[in-house]
Enzyme design. Structure first.
Site, PDB file in Angstrom:
ATOM      1  N   CYS A   4      10.960  29.924 -54.718  1.00  0.00           N
ATOM      2  CA  CYS A   4      10.236  29.896 -56.005  1.00  0.00           C
ATOM      3  C   CYS A   4       9.140  28.833 -55.996  1.00  0.00           C
ATOM      4  O   CYS A   4       9.416  27.647 -55.805  1.00  0.00           O
ATOM      5  CB  CYS A   4      11.228  29.617 -57.131  1.00  0.00           C
ATOM      6  SG  CYS A   4      10.417  29.321 -58.699  1.00  0.00           S
ATOM      7  N   VAL A  45      14.349  29.240 -63.073  1.00  0.00           N
ATOM      8  CA  VAL A  45      14.343  27.961 -62.358  1.00  0.00           C
ATOM      9  C   VAL A  45      12.883  27.491 -62.285  1.00  0.00           C
ATOM     10  O   VAL A  45      11.978  28.322 -62.354  1.00  0.00           O
ATOM     11  CB  VAL A  45      14.940  28.127 -60.933  1.00  0.00           C
ATOM     12  CG1 VAL A  45      16.409  28.455 -61.025  1.00  0.00           C
ATOM     13  CG2 VAL A  45      14.194  29.161 -60.097  1.00  0.00           C
ATOM     14  N   SER A  58       8.706  24.126 -65.115  1.00  0.00           N
ATOM     15  CA  SER A  58       8.284  23.228 -64.038  1.00  0.00           C
ATOM     16  C   SER A  58       7.372  22.077 -64.489  1.00  0.00           C
ATOM     17  O   SER A  58       7.556  20.935 -64.082  1.00  0.00           O
ATOM     18  CB  SER A  58       7.613  24.024 -62.917  1.00  0.00           C
ATOM     19  OG  SER A  58       6.513  24.765 -63.399  1.00  0.00           O
TER      20      SER A  58
HETATM   21  N1  LIG Z   1       7.063  29.042 -66.479  1.00  0.00           N
HETATM   22  C1  LIG Z   1       8.197  28.835 -65.626  1.00  0.00           C
HETATM   23  C2  LIG Z   1       8.256  29.951 -64.611  1.00  0.00           C
HETATM   24  C3  LIG Z   1       9.493  29.845 -63.707  1.00  0.00           C
HETATM   25  C4  LIG Z   1       9.817  31.170 -63.023  1.00  0.00           C
HETATM   26  O1  LIG Z   1       9.201  32.215 -63.323  1.00  0.00           O
HETATM   27  N2  LIG Z   1      10.780  31.139 -62.101  1.00  0.00           N
HETATM   28  C5  LIG Z   1      11.246  32.393 -61.527  1.00  0.00           C
HETATM   29  C6  LIG Z   1      11.486  32.270 -60.023  1.00  0.00           C
HETATM   30  S1  LIG Z   1      10.001  32.038 -59.110  1.00  0.00           S
HETATM   31  C7  LIG Z   1      12.595  32.733 -62.147  1.00  0.00           C
HETATM   32  O2  LIG Z   1      13.411  31.868 -62.380  1.00  0.00           O
HETATM   33  N3  LIG Z   1      12.830  34.024 -62.381  1.00  0.00           N
HETATM   34  C8  LIG Z   1      14.079  34.498 -62.882  1.00  0.00           C
HETATM   35  C9  LIG Z   1      13.913  35.463 -64.014  1.00  0.00           C
HETATM   36  O3  LIG Z   1      12.772  35.641 -64.505  1.00  0.00           O
HETATM   37  O4  LIG Z   1      14.903  36.030 -64.432  1.00  0.00           O
HETATM   38  C10 LIG Z   1       8.088  27.466 -64.969  1.00  0.00           C
HETATM   39  O5  LIG Z   1       6.963  26.969 -64.816  1.00  0.00           O
HETATM   40  O6  LIG Z   1       9.140  26.885 -64.646  1.00  0.00           O
END
Ligand SMILES: N[C@@H](CCC(=O)N[C@@H](CS)C(=O)NCC(=O)O)C(=O)O
Length: 214
Positions: A4, A45, A58
């Protein structure tokens, strides 16, 4: 999740600031119940946990790390500079990062002709803004690390598009080389072959979160 880019942002901050921590990777297609119930209701995450407090998103995680561990502060203290960096990140989000997956697909054929023009405009905007070795000045700062996970992937993709060539973005190209030498970047580096293995499994509907672990 090892692949990620958002989690990588926070891992970069932890490494650059030398903060001891434990990493727990989760399977995002089979999220543990405790993750949704106790860590992040949105189910994404990265999440930081310290003294029972949860921090997710993040950029929020990274700002939190600078407040909680102010020793090697990466976020600019000057409000004008901080605002400038936030706006550059927003340009990146909307014009470059949002086209990242079309870029990846195009890189497989080498035909970037259908890639949105915004991608190149966004990169040119960052190119003009990079007037020192790093966005943070003489050393990498918050913006450098927050942008890096996507540029790491760009810098290792076998067929780079013209928009990302040394001819079109000479400062960004030199910055990518400098970033690759940073200890925090080296500590969190993911070789493209491994990343590509994960992306292929993801596209096939069965993401291999353990790719490369043997
Ligand atoms: N805006 C979030 C985006 C985080 C994100 O999209 N993480 C993805 C993995 S790259 C995730 O956890 N996806 C799981 C889901 O959407 O169910 C950040 O900046 O932390």
């Amino acid at each position: 999740m090892r692949f990620c880019p958002y989690a990588q942002r926070t891992r970069l901050f932890l490494a650059a600031k030398g903060i001891e921590h434990e990493t727990i990777n989760i399977h995002l297609k089979q999220k543990p119940k405790w993750f949704l119930l106790e860590k992040n209701p949105v189910g994404k995450v990265p999440v930081l946990e310290k003294d029972g407090e949860m921090v997710f998103e993040s950029l929020v995680c990274n700002e939190y790390l600078d407040h909680a561990y102010p020793e090697h502060c990466l976020t600019p203290r000057d409000p004008v500079e901080k605002m400038r960096q936030t706006m550059l990140l927003s340009v990146f989000d909307q014009m470059v990062m949002s086209h990242y997956y079309s870029y990846l697909r195009a890189s497989q054929t080498g035909d970037y002709s259908a890639l949105s023009k915004k991608f190149g405009f966004g990169l040119q905007h960052l190119e003009k803004a990079l007037t020192e070795p790093f966005f943070g000045g003489n050393q990498p700062g918050a913006l450098d690390y927050n942008l890096w996970p996507w540029f790491e992937r760009f810098s290792t993709i076998p067929n780079r598009s013209e928009e990302l060539s040394e001819r079109r973005v000479p400062r960004l190209a030199a910055w990518m080389e400098r970033m690759l030498e940073q200890p925090a970047v080296k500590a969190c580096y993911m070789p493209y072959e491994l990343y590509s293995q994960f992306v292929t499994s993801f596209a096939a509907g069965d993401p291999d979160y353990d790719a490369g672990l043997g």
